[in-house]
Scaffold this motif. Structure first.
Motif, PDB file in Angstrom:
ATOM      1  N   TRP A   1       0.855  -1.182   0.000  1.00 14.08           N
ATOM      2  CA  TRP A   1       0.000   0.000   0.000  1.00 14.08           C
ATOM      3  C   TRP A   1       0.881   1.218   0.000  1.00 14.08           C
ATOM      4  N   PRO A   2       0.769   2.096  -0.910  1.00 13.04           N
ATOM      5  CA  PRO A   2      -0.195   2.234  -1.997  1.00 13.04           C
ATOM      6  C   PRO A   2       0.288   1.644  -3.322  1.00 13.04           C
ATOM      7  N   MET A   3       1.514   1.111  -3.342  1.00 10.01           N
ATOM      8  CA  MET A   3       2.086   0.635  -4.603  1.00 10.01           C
ATOM      9  C   MET A   3       1.344  -0.557  -5.203  1.00 10.01           C
ATOM     10  N   GLY A   4       0.663  -1.312  -4.382  1.00 11.94           N
ATOM     11  CA  GLY A   4      -0.097  -2.457  -4.873  1.00 11.94           C
ATOM     12  C   GLY A   4      -1.174  -2.073  -5.871  1.00 11.94           C
ATOM     13  N   ILE A   5      -1.556  -0.808  -5.862  1.00 10.38           N
ATOM     14  CA  ILE A   5      -2.552  -0.326  -6.826  1.00 10.38           C
ATOM     15  C   ILE A   5      -2.034  -0.510  -8.252  1.00 10.38           C
ATOM     16  N   ILE A   6      -0.730  -0.368  -8.433  1.00 11.78           N
ATOM     17  CA  ILE A   6      -0.139  -0.572  -9.760  1.00 11.78           C
ATOM     18  C   ILE A   6      -0.415  -1.993 -10.235  1.00 11.78           C
ATOM     19  N   ILE A   7      -0.196  -2.951  -9.362  1.00 15.73           N
ATOM     20  CA  ILE A   7      -0.426  -4.353  -9.726  1.00 15.73           C
ATOM     21  C   ILE A   7      -1.912  -4.615  -9.929  1.00 15.73           C
ATOM     22  N   LEU A   8      -2.751  -4.046  -9.085  1.00 13.82           N
ATOM     23  CA  LEU A   8      -4.198  -4.216  -9.235  1.00 13.82           C
ATOM     24  C   LEU A   8      -4.681  -3.679 -10.585  1.00 13.82           C
ATOM     25  N   LEU A   9      -4.230  -2.497 -10.951  1.00 14.29           N
ATOM     26  CA  LEU A   9      -4.609  -1.935 -12.255  1.00 14.29           C
ATOM     27  C   LEU A   9      -4.074  -2.793 -13.403  1.00 14.29           C
ATOM     28  N   SER A  10      -2.895  -3.343 -13.211  1.00 12.47           N
ATOM     29  CA  SER A  10      -2.321  -4.216 -14.235  1.00 12.47           C
ATOM     30  C   SER A  10      -3.118  -5.503 -14.390  1.00 12.47           C
ATOM     31  N   VAL A  11      -3.572  -6.057 -13.275  1.00 15.96           N
ATOM     32  CA  VAL A  11      -4.408  -7.261 -13.336  1.00 15.96           C
ATOM     33  C   VAL A  11      -5.668  -6.969 -14.146  1.00 15.96           C
ATOM     34  N   ILE A  12      -6.319  -5.874 -13.813  1.00 12.74           N
ATOM     35  CA  ILE A  12      -7.559  -5.515 -14.508  1.00 12.74           C
ATOM     36  C   ILE A  12      -7.294  -5.297 -15.993  1.00 12.74           C
ATOM     37  N   GLY A  13      -6.284  -4.493 -16.307  1.00 13.65           N
ATOM     38  CA  GLY A  13      -5.977  -4.200 -17.704  1.00 13.65           C
ATOM     39  C   GLY A  13      -5.536  -5.421 -18.486  1.00 13.65           C
ATOM     40  N   THR A  14      -4.697  -6.242 -17.874  1.00 15.76           N
ATOM     41  CA  THR A  14      -4.194  -7.433 -18.552  1.00 15.76           C
ATOM     42  C   THR A  14      -5.321  -8.398 -18.882  1.00 15.76           C
ATOM     43  N   PHE A  15      -6.136  -8.710 -17.892  1.00 17.12           N
ATOM     44  CA  PHE A  15      -7.175  -9.699 -18.137  1.00 17.12           C
ATOM     45  C   PHE A  15      -8.292  -9.150 -19.020  1.00 17.12           C
ATOM     46  N   LEU A  16      -8.529  -7.864 -18.967  1.00 17.97           N
ATOM     47  CA  LEU A  16      -9.497  -7.269 -19.882  1.00 17.97           C
ATOM     48  C   LEU A  16      -8.967  -7.318 -21.314  1.00 17.97           C
ATOM     49  N   SER A  17      -7.689  -6.979 -21.500  1.00 20.28           N
ATOM     50  CA  SER A  17      -7.117  -7.033 -22.850  1.00 20.28           C
ATOM     51  C   SER A  17      -7.041  -8.466 -23.367  1.00 20.28           C
ATOM     52  N   ILE A  18      -6.729  -9.408 -22.484  1.00 22.55           N
ATOM     53  CA  ILE A  18      -6.695 -10.818 -22.886  1.00 22.55           C
ATOM     54  C   ILE A  18      -8.092 -11.281 -23.281  1.00 22.55           C
ATOM     55  N   PHE A  19      -9.075 -10.939 -22.470  1.00 16.53           N
ATOM     56  CA  PHE A  19     -10.449 -11.352 -22.764  1.00 16.53           C
ATOM     57  C   PHE A  19     -10.889 -10.805 -24.118  1.00 16.53           C
ATOM     58  N   LEU A  20     -10.662  -9.527 -24.344  1.00 16.10           N
ATOM     59  CA  LEU A  20     -11.072  -8.924 -25.613  1.00 16.10           C
ATOM     60  C   LEU A  20     -10.231  -9.444 -26.775  1.00 16.10           C
ATOM     61  N   GLY A  21      -8.935  -9.585 -26.562  1.00 13.91           N
ATOM     62  CA  GLY A  21      -8.052 -10.091 -27.615  1.00 13.91           C
ATOM     63  C   GLY A  21      -8.324 -11.541 -27.953  1.00 13.91           C
ATOM     64  N   ASP A  22      -8.644 -12.336 -26.959  1.00 14.13           N
ATOM     65  CA  ASP A  22      -8.953 -13.744 -27.172  1.00 14.13           C
ATOM     66  C   ASP A  22     -10.204 -13.886 -28.028  1.00 14.13           C
ATOM     67  N   GLU A  23     -11.161 -13.010 -27.804  1.00 19.78           N
ATOM     68  CA  GLU A  23     -12.374 -13.043 -28.619  1.00 19.78           C
ATOM     69  C   GLU A  23     -12.044 -12.737 -30.077  1.00 19.78           C
ATOM     70  N   LEU A  24     -11.108 -11.821 -30.315  1.00 20.62           N
ATOM     71  CA  LEU A  24     -10.711 -11.504 -31.686  1.00 20.62           C
ATOM     72  C   LEU A  24     -10.003 -12.678 -32.344  1.00 20.62           C
ATOM     73  N   MET A  25      -9.177 -13.395 -31.566  1.00 22.23           N
ATOM     74  CA  MET A  25      -8.442 -14.528 -32.116  1.00 22.23           C
ATOM     75  C   MET A  25      -9.382 -15.651 -32.528  1.00 22.23           C
ATOM     76  N   ASP A  26     -10.533 -15.744 -31.877  1.00 21.95           N
ATOM     77  CA  ASP A  26     -11.480 -16.805 -32.194  1.00 21.95           C
ATOM     78  C   ASP A  26     -12.318 -16.495 -33.428  1.00 21.95           C
ATOM     79  N   VAL A  27     -12.264 -15.262 -33.912  1.00 19.92           N
ATOM     80  CA  VAL A  27     -13.078 -14.871 -35.071  1.00 19.92           C
ATOM     81  C   VAL A  27     -12.573 -15.555 -36.313  1.00 19.92           C
TER      82      VAL A  27
END
Length: 149
Positions: free
Chosen positions: A123-149
């Motif tokens: 705390w407070p640096m863990g926010i960096i990792i938390l934001l990275s988790v959200i961004g990474t998995f959101l980008s993976i989820f959206l990117g994975d959907e594109l790969m399946d097209v």
């Protein structure tokens, strides 16, 4: 295997993925050569792996994890969202090992010293990792959907 590879090469999005993968692999190899030259092969390898884990934990895109995600997806057909979980576990285990057995290695480069500060001050640096988790998995989820097209 040949049919998987043939189908893989026929999709334009897969070719883009392969090009991106080769760039990331090239960057890692160049960085490994650099760190091995200046810190010795053993330390250079550890520094490279820890730097990779920094990018896994502290960037909100899956480029670092892509080193493992892409070949696993190619070979198994597993969705990248699941392989990214494996990547995060590997990165976590690498850092636990480094913190237990060689914490001084984090002081060898600027990136690793910043990373050490982030992971030792949740705390407070863990926010960096938390934001990275959200961004990474959101980008993976959206990117994975594109790969399946």
């Amino acid at each position: 295997m040949r049919n998987i590879l043939k189908g893989f090469l026929e999709k334009e999005t897969w070719m883009h993925g392969l090009n991106k993968y080769m760039v990331v692999v090239g960057i890692i190899i160049i960085y490994l050569a650099y760190t091995a030259r200046y810190f010795g092969m053993q330390n250079g390898l550890v520094i490279t792996i820890l730097t990779w884990s920094f990018f896994v934990f502290c960037t909100p895109v899956a480029d670092a994890g892509f080193l493992l995600d892409f070949p696993i997806r190619l070979l198994t057909g597993m969705r990248m969202i699941y392989t990214e979980i494996i990547v995060w576990v590997i990165a976590l285990l690498v850092n636990i090992g480094a913190m237990l057995f060689a914490p001084a290695i984090y002081q060898k480069t600027l990136i690793l010293s910043v990373f050490y500060h982030i992971i030792t001050h949740p705390w407070p640096m863990g926010i960096i990792i938390l934001l990275s988790v959200i961004g990474t998995f959101l980008s993976i989820f959206l990117g994975d959907e594109l790969m399946d097209v």
